[in-house]
Design an enzyme around this catalytic site. Structure first.
Site, mmCIF file in Angstrom:
data_model
loop_
_atom_site.group_PDB
_atom_site.id
_atom_site.type_symbol
_atom_site.label_atom_id
_atom_site.label_comp_id
_atom_site.label_asym_id
_atom_site.label_seq_id
_atom_site.Cartn_x
_atom_site.Cartn_y
_atom_site.Cartn_z
ATOM 1 N N GLU A 3 4.286 0.429 -4.897
ATOM 2 C CA GLU A 3 2.953 -0.184 -4.743
ATOM 3 C C GLU A 3 2.284 -0.349 -6.104
ATOM 4 O O GLU A 3 1.620 -1.360 -6.363
ATOM 5 C CB GLU A 3 2.068 0.687 -3.847
ATOM 6 C CG GLU A 3 2.471 0.648 -2.385
ATOM 7 C CD GLU A 3 1.724 1.653 -1.531
ATOM 8 O OE1 GLU A 3 1.611 1.412 -0.333
ATOM 9 O OE2 GLU A 3 1.265 2.683 -2.050
ATOM 10 N N LYS A 12 -12.577 5.195 4.506
ATOM 11 C CA LYS A 12 -11.817 5.390 3.264
ATOM 12 C C LYS A 12 -12.735 5.413 2.035
ATOM 13 O O LYS A 12 -12.303 5.787 0.949
ATOM 14 C CB LYS A 12 -10.791 4.263 3.080
ATOM 15 C CG LYS A 12 -9.837 4.054 4.254
ATOM 16 C CD LYS A 12 -8.711 5.025 4.200
ATOM 17 C CE LYS A 12 -7.662 4.881 5.286
ATOM 18 N NZ LYS A 12 -6.832 3.704 5.244
ATOM 19 N N ASP A 23 -3.073 -4.780 -0.266
ATOM 20 C CA ASP A 23 -2.565 -3.435 0.033
ATOM 21 C C ASP A 23 -3.698 -2.595 0.624
ATOM 22 O O ASP A 23 -4.876 -2.961 0.539
ATOM 23 C CB ASP A 23 -2.003 -2.793 -1.259
ATOM 24 C CG ASP A 23 -1.019 -1.665 -0.970
ATOM 25 O OD1 ASP A 23 -0.888 -1.259 0.201
ATOM 26 O OD2 ASP A 23 -0.373 -1.183 -1.923
ATOM 27 N N GLY A 24 -3.337 -1.460 1.180
ATOM 28 C CA GLY A 24 -4.320 -0.522 1.719
ATOM 29 C C GLY A 24 -4.601 0.590 0.717
ATOM 30 O O GLY A 24 -4.148 0.539 -0.428
ATOM 31 N N ALA A 25 -5.354 1.597 1.151
ATOM 32 C CA ALA A 25 -5.624 2.767 0.297
ATOM 33 C C ALA A 25 -6.015 3.929 1.193
ATOM 34 O O ALA A 25 -6.411 3.746 2.348
ATOM 35 C CB ALA A 25 -6.746 2.462 -0.693
ATOM 36 N N GLY A 45 -0.232 7.624 0.803
ATOM 37 C CA GLY A 45 -0.155 8.313 2.097
ATOM 38 C C GLY A 45 1.155 7.990 2.816
ATOM 39 O O GLY A 45 1.719 8.831 3.512
ATOM 40 N N GLY A 101 1.634 0.134 4.969
ATOM 41 C CA GLY A 101 0.725 0.920 5.805
ATOM 42 C C GLY A 101 0.219 0.138 7.006
ATOM 43 O O GLY A 101 0.520 -1.052 7.175
ATOM 44 N N SER A 102 -0.578 0.821 7.814
ATOM 45 C CA SER A 102 -1.014 0.236 9.082
ATOM 46 C C SER A 102 -2.020 -0.897 8.882
ATOM 47 O O SER A 102 -2.078 -1.829 9.692
ATOM 48 C CB SER A 102 -1.614 1.315 9.984
ATOM 49 O OG SER A 102 -2.691 1.955 9.337
ATOM 50 N N THR A 103 -2.837 -0.833 7.823
ATOM 51 C CA THR A 103 -3.812 -1.910 7.584
ATOM 52 C C THR A 103 -3.077 -3.161 7.111
ATOM 53 O O THR A 103 -3.356 -4.278 7.563
ATOM 54 C CB THR A 103 -4.868 -1.469 6.550
ATOM 55 O OG1 THR A 103 -5.260 -0.121 6.832
ATOM 56 C CG2 THR A 103 -6.089 -2.371 6.587
HETATM 57 C C1 5RP Z 1 1.144 3.835 1.468
HETATM 58 C C2 5RP Z 1 -0.290 3.621 1.107
HETATM 59 C C3 5RP Z 1 -1.158 3.009 2.151
HETATM 60 O O1 5RP Z 1 -1.680 1.819 1.668
HETATM 61 C C4 5RP Z 1 -2.257 3.980 2.479
HETATM 62 O O2 5RP Z 1 -1.672 5.214 2.892
HETATM 63 C C5 5RP Z 1 -3.166 3.442 3.603
HETATM 64 O O3 5RP Z 1 -2.458 3.373 4.788
HETATM 65 P P1 5RP Z 1 -3.112 2.873 6.146
HETATM 66 O O4 5RP Z 1 -3.456 1.446 5.967
HETATM 67 O O5 5RP Z 1 -2.034 3.120 7.179
HETATM 68 O O6 5RP Z 1 -4.340 3.725 6.410
HETATM 69 O O7 5RP Z 1 -0.760 3.894 0.031
HETATM 70 O O8 5RP Z 1 1.836 4.483 0.436
#
Ligand code: 5RP
Length: 230
Positions: A109, A127, A87-89, A102, A32-34
């Site tokens: 993951e 979030k 990881d992100g969420a 997402g 993801g972007s984060t």
């Molecule tokens: C991908 C994920 C991502 O960690 C999550 O969607 C958050 O994404 P972002 O950092 O772009 O907001 O679960 O499957």
């Protein structure tokens, strides 16, 4: 009071998380972007002499990590224990239960998080939610019989959207379908996760229960806050 953008909040959270990475660690790399900010920062540290081995949680992350010259496990079927995952969420509740997926990478993951000694989740402030479910819950299902799997998910109260990629059905890195399940409010996340996992045809559910050890939140007013699992 200064207002930090979502992008800046993500970058600040990623910067704080990367400080937990130590020499010789096996590091789970989320998606993801984060996480992209974390990968760029890790790449700089690798250039400065940090030795790590990354375990990517998606093909997109693997591609970016290779471009950034972050060393990866040579065989992604052969890793055993991961020291730390970042990881992100999509949503984080007060118990640090998460909605993820997402980006459609929820299955890998979850495997990466579940094999990790420590999991750090990095998010921007929006979030954080009092209750999960405002966003749809991604569920990865096998293509075989997917419409009957969707029908069973509907009996749990979900409105289902089949994830699309332009005008085609989206396929995950594993070749599966993602059903975005709109529950609106998830009152008992562990129970719902167990119910969904028990449906034949479900590969994985985007509810991450008791997997996050620390959530680092980039704040609107600047800086970060750390939320530790109880
Ligand atoms: C991908 C994920 C991502 O960690 C999550 O969607 C958050 O994404 P972002 O950092 O772009 O907001 O679960 O499957």
């Amino acid at each position: 009071m200064p207002h930090f953008s979502t992008t800046e909040q993500k970058r600040n959270a990623a910067t704080a998380a990367v400080e937990y990475v130590e020499n010789k660690m096996v590091v789970g790399l989320g998606t993801g972007s984060t996480v992209e900010f974390a990968l760029r920062l890790l790449s700089q540290r690798v250039k400065q002499g940090l030795h790590i081995t990354g375990v990517p949680s998606s093909l997109a992350t693997a591609r970016l990590a290779r471009r950034l010259r972050i060393p990866l496990v040579p065989d992604d079927g052969a890793f055993k224990k991961i020291d730390l995952t970042i990881d992100g969420a999509d949503e984080v509740d007060p118990k640090l239960h998460l909605i993820k997926g997402g980006g459609g990478a929820l299955t890998r993951e979850k495997i990466v998080a579940a094999r990790s000694d420590r999991v750090i989740i990095i998010v921007d402030e929006k979030k954080l939610v009092p209750q999960l479910g405002k966003l749809p819950l991604p569920v990865e299902v096998l293509p075989f019989g997917w419409q009957s799997t969707a029908a069973l998910l509907r009996t749990l109260g979900a409105r289902i959207q089949v994830r699309q990629n332009e005008d085609k059905i989206f396929r995950s890195d594993n070749g599966n379908i993602i059903l975005d399940c709109h529950f609106r409010r998830i009152t008992d996340a562990p129970a719902l996760a167990a119910q969904i996992k028990s449906i034949a045809g479900v590969v994985e559910v985007g509810l991450f229960i008791r997997l996050a050890d620390l959530v680092i939140v980039g704040k609107k007013e600047g800086g970060v806050a750390g939320l530790w699992a109880a």
